[in-house]
Design an enzyme around this catalytic site. Structure first.
Site, PDB file in Angstrom:
ATOM      1  N   GLN A 183       0.836  -1.193   0.000  1.00 37.45           N
ATOM      2  CA  GLN A 183       0.000   0.000   0.000  1.00 37.45           C
ATOM      3  C   GLN A 183       0.872   1.244   0.000  1.00 37.45           C
ATOM      4  O   GLN A 183       0.654   2.161  -0.780  1.00 37.45           O
ATOM      5  CB  GLN A 183      -0.909  -0.017   1.241  1.00 37.45           C
ATOM      6  CG  GLN A 183      -2.096   0.902   1.122  1.00 37.45           C
ATOM      7  CD  GLN A 183      -2.931   0.568  -0.085  1.00 37.45           C
ATOM      8  OE1 GLN A 183      -3.228  -0.584  -0.335  1.00 37.45           O
ATOM      9  NE2 GLN A 183      -3.272   1.563  -0.868  1.00 37.45           N
TER      10      GLN A 183
ATOM     11  N   GLU B 128     -10.507   0.959   3.297  1.00 37.08           N
ATOM     12  CA  GLU B 128     -10.707   0.580   1.893  1.00 37.08           C
ATOM     13  C   GLU B 128     -10.379  -0.909   1.708  1.00 37.08           C
ATOM     14  O   GLU B 128     -11.175  -1.668   1.176  1.00 37.08           O
ATOM     15  CB  GLU B 128      -9.784   1.452   1.030  1.00 37.08           C
ATOM     16  CG  GLU B 128      -9.870   1.183  -0.443  1.00 37.08           C
ATOM     17  CD  GLU B 128      -8.777   1.889  -1.227  1.00 37.08           C
ATOM     18  OE1 GLU B 128      -7.830   2.422  -0.608  1.00 37.08           O
ATOM     19  OE2 GLU B 128      -8.862   1.884  -2.466  1.00 37.08           O
TER      20      GLU B 128
ATOM     21  N   HIS C   9     -53.587  16.349  -8.314  1.00 35.70           N
ATOM     22  CA  HIS C   9     -53.233  14.968  -7.990  1.00 35.70           C
ATOM     23  C   HIS C   9     -54.491  14.192  -7.597  1.00 35.70           C
ATOM     24  O   HIS C   9     -54.754  13.094  -8.084  1.00 35.70           O
ATOM     25  CB  HIS C   9     -52.231  14.917  -6.829  1.00 35.70           C
ATOM     26  CG  HIS C   9     -50.820  15.266  -7.197  1.00 35.70           C
ATOM     27  ND1 HIS C   9     -50.443  16.520  -7.614  1.00 35.70           N
ATOM     28  CD2 HIS C   9     -49.676  14.514  -7.194  1.00 35.70           C
ATOM     29  CE1 HIS C   9     -49.131  16.526  -7.849  1.00 35.70           C
ATOM     30  NE2 HIS C   9     -48.643  15.317  -7.596  1.00 35.70           N
TER      31      HIS C   9
END
Lengths: 437, 437
Positions: free
Chosen positions: A259, A327, A420
């Site tokens: 990483q 992550e 409506h």
């Protein structure tokens, strides 16, 4: 040296909270610049695009050379060695197989009063995939973006990948071909996002834009969001490894470094319940940093953002992990598969010591485009769904309208939306007449 | 008068394209103002929130009165007449039943080499629902936002609904209770979005914010997107009706008006293959506009953005519909269910003459929070998935790593990510040693 925290320490909570809020990106005020670039591309199209590419990538293009020609693609692909080609093909096959399982189902059922209800999924027509250039121009990212789109059924796929000084990676072009992408533009930055979002004389407007990028690309994606779909606003990458003492410290060190070597803002964190093991890993990292090719980047990341947390037990480790919402999460513990059940917030989980994150980056099958910076609390990695949308369906029968229409009318009146209510009432009156006649 | 287009007209393509690009919202430059409001709420919390509420909603609050008290909610709910209560309960039941079918499946399977692969869905922990105040403070919107969140499994649901001059709709509080929402803050605008995104002394930070709002709310949602999840950036609402001559012009007129009465920026479009029917509908609209309660708003919408398109045949109607990618699409044609198959881009389809859009707004079951402004090309209405996220899972066995690891190593090397390759290689070397010993 990375931060070292011990959960027995009275300041642990405060220190851990500080770690959660570490800022890994400079607050670049790029939004103003990006707004200008987008406006220029919107108003001047190709001309602006070519100017920006000259300026930022030191590359002179014409409308005719914005995209690689089929001959250029063929020539580049021919240079790819067989080992790389086979590896990329295996990766494409496995990524496709995984993503084909994500295709969602259409539904259509009959409700209580004979009404039909359901939904239907369909693909977007055009998707634009952003592939960063230079150091981070990764063929694996092409596969991870393009294959889900292809599996979703997107008809038109285009890639924008900047080629600073004209340099590009032939594997990127091969990856594009393996995933059904015909068109690859050698443009990047906010100008590429603007071109895909609004179209130019040469570049057709797309419906959805995905793919990672730098701060300019991220700001541009935020600005065009809503006008087109986007996957997410990505930040620097991170990994969390939960490991017990029964692991090889060197394996864990390499996973942390895989990483850290991405870029200096990446973050690698180890949580373990064994202080000796923690120090063993730290020593192993130091040793690997002596020889690693990208040691300058990895050392900076490890020094500035690396963290090693010694916790009480693995229960606590899972709780801390959910607060980090990493992550990437590697679980190198006994019975890792059931341990994984304890985790709620993570982009991707790598289960057991034989699943280094690098497998997921390339070839495992799941997507490597994942939510960063704790956004796994509310968002997912890239998937087929990012290239599809759902249309809801309903069909009332006269009987269904008779049954539920009056309640709709009541609610419409209570919201002061007379038309409506009347639109329902007119039909109900007709049904009443039909019944009486 | 609305725009009237005829597909036989030589200018039709240009006119239709112009219709597609009609701007229905003033370009308000609210972003600068919104940035300031967000910064104030971030730095000064409740204090800023209370100041803005005083300024914009003419309402004095304290940290203690930011939320309705349980007693206030009980008292308000007690005033709701039985008819409204029953209607709201029926709506909640039907919306819940529809959304329960959206809960996605977890998957876990075994790959070619014995490896485990899959994913798992989980809910966000906290969601904040924005409910507009004043004219548009609709209890139906509370149900449509809160029930999907509740079905997803979100533990903490809060609503922000501004109460200008302290006025509020008791049905909004009842709808909140019916959908499991305990906490309702009487705040709105960009300040409410900021409070939910970043938290204040009184208001906890949420993971996801959904719900419609004005230009300030939309700009604030765009700014906090990525820090929290959001549903979409909503614009003014629209309806497209495809109707053949075998319809009651008055029904279609009322359906068009049920969109137009929402606000002056709403858009109602009719496509029909029969010119006489088109004019019949236009006359019916005019007649209804004489008496409609909200006729000033509806007339303005119909005049400025209404359109009636007479096309060659219903095939062409479907093609035009996909170019419009309407939020709401009513299909009042023969064999409407199979006709619906021709449509690719629409937020919600209402099939057949007995399914007025108002049914979907309240009680049909599908969500009424839908993609506006042609964003149905790439996005979906609100669903359970907006409150969930997916974690991908992979577990390599030693055999699987031996089979696919070398390809990962090859790709890592080709991307110059040495530690990635080494993290695989270290394990492969161990496996080789194990085999030899």
């Amino acid at each position: 040296m990375p931060v070292i925290l011990n959960s027995q320490n009275p300041n642990f909570d405060a220190d851990f909270t500080a770690l959660l809020h570490t800022k890994r990106e400079a607050d670049q005020d790029v939004d103003h610049v990006v707004a200008g670039i987008i406006a220029q591309v919107q108003s001047r199209g190709d001309e602006a695009l070519i100017e920006y590419t000259e300026k930022f990538d030191h590359l002179s293009l014409t409308p005719e050379t914005l995209a690689f020609s089929p001959a250029e693609i063929d020539a580049a692909i021919a240079t790819v060695p067989n080992a790389e080609r086979s590896a990329l093909e295996l990766a494409a096959t496995r990524i496709r197989a995984y993503h084909e399982r994500q295709i969602p189902n259409n539904e259509w059922w009959t409700g209580d009063h004979g009404e039909g209800l359901g939904w239907r999924w369909s693909a977007v027509e055009r998707a634009g995939l952003y592939v960063p250039g230079g150091l981070a121009s990764y063929p694996s990212s092409v596969l991870m973006n393009a294959i889900p789109a292809q599996v979703a059924g997107v008809e038109n796929l285009a890639i924008c990948a900047p080629t600073p000084n004209g340099k590009f990676n032939p594997l990127v072009l091969l990856a594009a071909r393996l995933s059904g992408v015909e068109t690859i533009y050698r443009i990047g930055g906010a100008q590429a996002i603007a071109a895909m979002a609004f179209g130019t004389e040469t570049i057709p407007k797309v419906d959805t834009i995905t793919g990672p990028g730098n701060a300019f690309v991220a700001a541009a994606k935020r600005r065009v969001y809503g006008h087109v779909g986007i996957d997410m606003i990505a930040g620097p990458s991170e990994i969390l490894i939960i490991a017990d003492r029964d692991n090889n410290p060197d394996w864990i060190a390499l996973d942390l470094l895989s990483q850290a070597e991405h870029d200096a803002s990446a973050q690698s964190i180890l949580i373990t319940d064994d202080a000796d093991f923690a120090h063993g890993v730290i020593r192993a990292v130091e040793k690997r940093l002596e020889t690693l090719e990208r040691r300058d980047i990895a050392r900076q990341s490890w020094r500035d953002f690396g963290a090693v947390i010694v916790c009480q037990d693995l229960e606590q480790a899972a709780t801390l992990s959910d607060r980090l919402a990493p992550e990437h999460l590697e679980l190198c513990v006994q019975d890792a598969e059931s341990y994984a059940q304890k985790i709620r917030h993570a982009g991707a989980i790598f289960i057991g010591a034989y699943t280094p994150e690098a497998i997921g980056d390339y070839i495992g099958g799941p997507n490597h485009v994942l939510p960063t910076a704790r956004s796994a609390r509310f968002s997912s990695g890239l998937s087929v769904l990012d290239f599809m949308k759902r249309t809801t369906l309903s069909r009332m029968t006269p009987a269904a309208l008779a049954a539920i229409g009056p309640s709709a009318e009541t609610l419409a009146k209570s919201e002061s939306l007379e038309a409506h209510g009347l639109s329902v009432r007119a039909r109900l009156d007709q049904l009443n007449k039909d019944t009486q006649s």
